[in-house]
Design a protein around this motif. Structure first.
Motif, mmCIF file in Angstrom:
data_model
loop_
_atom_site.group_PDB
_atom_site.id
_atom_site.type_symbol
_atom_site.label_atom_id
_atom_site.label_comp_id
_atom_site.label_asym_id
_atom_site.label_seq_id
_atom_site.Cartn_x
_atom_site.Cartn_y
_atom_site.Cartn_z
ATOM 1 N N LEU A 37 0.840 -1.206 0.000
ATOM 2 C CA LEU A 37 0.000 0.000 0.000
ATOM 3 C C LEU A 37 0.870 1.249 0.000
ATOM 4 N N THR B 268 -2.469 9.671 4.445
ATOM 5 C CA THR B 268 -3.612 9.295 3.592
ATOM 6 C C THR B 268 -3.747 7.799 3.370
ATOM 7 N N VAL B 269 -2.697 7.034 3.573
ATOM 8 C CA VAL B 269 -2.814 5.600 3.320
ATOM 9 C C VAL B 269 -2.567 4.766 4.580
ATOM 10 N N PRO C 203 -5.170 5.673 7.723
ATOM 11 C CA PRO C 203 -6.537 5.162 7.512
ATOM 12 C C PRO C 203 -6.592 3.642 7.515
ATOM 13 N N ALA C 204 -5.551 2.994 6.990
ATOM 14 C CA ALA C 204 -5.583 1.536 6.960
ATOM 15 C C ALA C 204 -5.458 0.950 8.360
ATOM 16 N N VAL D 197 1.906 9.836 2.380
ATOM 17 C CA VAL D 197 1.658 8.393 2.428
ATOM 18 C C VAL D 197 1.169 8.003 3.820
#
Lengths: 288, 298
Positions: free
Chosen positions: B182, B199-200, B203-204, B196
């Motif tokens: 990801l 936003t990634v 949230p994950a 990164v």
């Protein structure tokens, strides 16, 4: 696949990493100019002395056995290897005349122009829409109408629009493998890169999904330059304009192995008329 | 066994007799027994607290004050000041510890890499997990209470010290679970590291981070020792968490339950039940929040 091989019989040079680009008609504009590149992970030399030129609006395929460094070279082209601790590059990589590894070059800026699609589909845990809009958003596009337009265009280019247009708000993780990979391609196309690097994009997919992705590559070729790593030689012959064959050099004395570029030529020549014995053995299925 | 002759072709599909079958039985029985043994104290605690505390609980017990002196029989006054104190102090501790802990975990996992400083911080935070809570209380007593006096804030500091390593550890583990593919997907679109992460990666991992943080909150809400030195024992509600003595449910349980007066004992049980209920509500909230954030991570 069987072609006449008589005219290559005289060519018995080898074990050296002979990497002269084939004297093919260099029609297009060069996009990447790779000169004498060796790539290290720590003290391990993964790739030795690779030189090749990649041309605009062509599909260039990297083939070769496992461990030959084709993915490593691919990841060097958009500086993805910067993320690997201890990786470094020797030699020169030029992108449209600019040194890619110059001190003042930002890897982030490079990757905005040179996108990448990975072997395993890696959609973000977000909705389909947000997956595609991710790239434009980080580039500062906030306008809803514009984003809608980009999302639709990218999904259409990736041949996924009709399948997902009614469930754009659903999770990107709910898609099948082939759809997820096309979503990742759409996500890459959404930032309108100059080059799309693809690392075995179809290796986890069934033949129908593979065909869909190959068709899509041919469709978008006129707008993008594509470099694809593949294990599948038929795929290379089907889609690519030029093919680079990599192989593993084993140093049995020090028990080290390193990848190297053996031959780089227009695809028809490389498969029909390989100049190197190792290429011939590989493409005719006698090795690898 | 019997199925050697040709006319009885029936295959015997049961697990063969012998040590292997016996071992399987023994292990299965052991597992069931240990499960029951674990449940007994839990059930006993719940049943006795509910049995002895439920009769005291009423709306006025939960909300009104002041907390009466220990000799007063049950039914007069209420635990309102302690409920308020627990909520104030725990909330303040959460505000201090959770952001710090999450940021610390982000540093350790995303930015630290093989940096020796990151390794040191990770190690120290693990050591901090093992520090007894009363030491945290003494620590805050020495550096804060001696200079600025008793206050809810001091208690919040002590609880935050307890929560911090738990939040760091649980968030770190959650961030580690985010697959690298990801991150690479985001980098390949030209995202910066900060982008990164925000936003990634976050949230994950947010579902796990939030539930880890709420577990830490629930743990801190029930701590007694650090509060003893730090917040004092006020009898009436003190809405100003930043100054003046305050009180909390654990302190009240401590102060009431070991008294000879039946009124105090009843109030102790009531406070215990209230505290368990608050923790229970927090746990349920943790589950709901995790499920909600996990919408896109199938």
């Amino acid at each position: 696949m069987e072609q006449s091989e008589q005219d290559t019989v005289t060519n018995f040079t080898v074990p050296e990493p002979a990497t002269k680009p084939s004297a093919a008609p260099a029609t297009g504009t060069p996009v990447f100019d790779v000169k004498g590149v060796s790539i290290y992970y720590g003290s391990f030399r993964a790739v030795t002395n690779v030189s090749l030129t990649i041309y605009e609006n062509e599909i260039t395929a990297f083939i070769g056995p496992s461990g030959c460094g084709k993915t490593t070279v691919l990841r060097t082209l958009n500086r993805m290897n910067d993320l690997v601790v201890g990786a470094h590059v020797e030699g020169e990589v030029e992108y449209r005349g600019e040194a890619l590894y110059a001190k003042d070059v930002s890897a982030t800026a490079v990757r905005r122009r040179i996108g990448m699609v990975f072997q395993k589909p890696n959609p973000f845990p977000k909705s389909i829409y947000d997956n595609v809009a991710y790239g434009p958003r980080i580039n500062g596009i906030r306008n809803k109408g514009k984003l809608d337009e980009i999302v639709e265009r990218s999904l259409r280019q990736a041949a996924l629009w009709d399948e997902v247009k009614n469930r754009l708000k659903n999770s990107g993780l709910g898609l099948s493998g082939g759809q997820a990979q096309r979503l990742c391609i759409a996500r890459t196309l959404a930032v309108e890169p100059d080059v799309v690097l693809m690392d075995e994009p179809a290796s986890a997919l069934d033949p129908i999904a593979t065909a869909a992705i190959e068709d899509l590559m041919k469709d978008i070729k006129s707008e993008y330059t594509i470099v694809i790593v593949t294990h599948n030689m038929q795929q290379a012959t089907r889609v690519s304009d030029r093919t680079a064959f990599y192989s593993v050099l084993v140093d049995s004395e020090n028990d080290t192995r390193t990848g190297t570029l053996v031959e780089y030529a227009p695809t028809a020549d490389l498969f029909g008329n390989p100049r190197d014995e190792r290429t011939k053995a590989y493409v005719t299925g006698r090795m690898g | 066994m019997a199925a050697v002759t040709a006319e009885t072709q029936q295959p015997d599909l049961r697990e063969a007799r012998g040590w292997r079958r016996t071992k399987n039985r023994i292990m299965t029985i052991l597992m069931v027994v240990s499960f029951v043994v674990v449940l007994i104290p839990l059930g006993f605690v719940l049943v006795s607290v509910i049995a002895k505390g439920a009769s005291v609980i009423s709306w006025s017990f939960l909300t009104s004050g002041p907390i009466p002196p220990i000799v007063v029989p049950a039914g007069v006054g209420g635990m309102g000041p302690a409920v308020l104190g627990t909520i104030e102090i725990t909330a303040l501790a959460t505000v201090i510890a959770v952001p710090l802990g999450i940021l610390g975990a982000i540093y350790l996992n995303e930015y630290g890499g093989k940096n020796p400083l990151a390794a040191l911080i990770g190690f120290m935070s693990d050591v901090m997990t093992g520090v007894p809570s009363i030491i945290m209380g003494l620590f805050i007593f020495t550096i804060w209470v001696l200079h600025f006096g008793l206050s809810g804030l001091a208690g919040a500091f002590a609880l935050a010290c307890l929560m911090l390593p738990i939040v760091i550890r649980s968030s770190y583990e959650m961030l580690r679970l985010v697959p690298n593919s990801l991150r690479e997907g985001s980098y390949a679109l030209g995202a910066t590291k900060a982008r990164v992460t925000v936003t990634v990666v976050l949230p994950a991992a947010i579902g796990g981070i939030v539930s880890g943080a709420l577990l830490a909150v629930a743990r801190a809400a029930g701590e007694t020792a650090p509060l003893l030195f730090c917040i004092g024992a006020a009898a009436s509600a003190n809405p100003n968490v930043f100054s003046g003595a305050n009180t909390a449910l654990p302190s009240q349980i401590f102060a009431n339950a070991n008294q000879p007066y039946p009124g105090a004992q009843d109030r102790g049980w009531g406070a215990a039940l209230t505290l368990i209920a608050i923790c229970f509500i927090l746990m349920i909230a943790a589950r709901i929040v995790t499920a909600r954030f996990a919408r896109y991570s199938r």
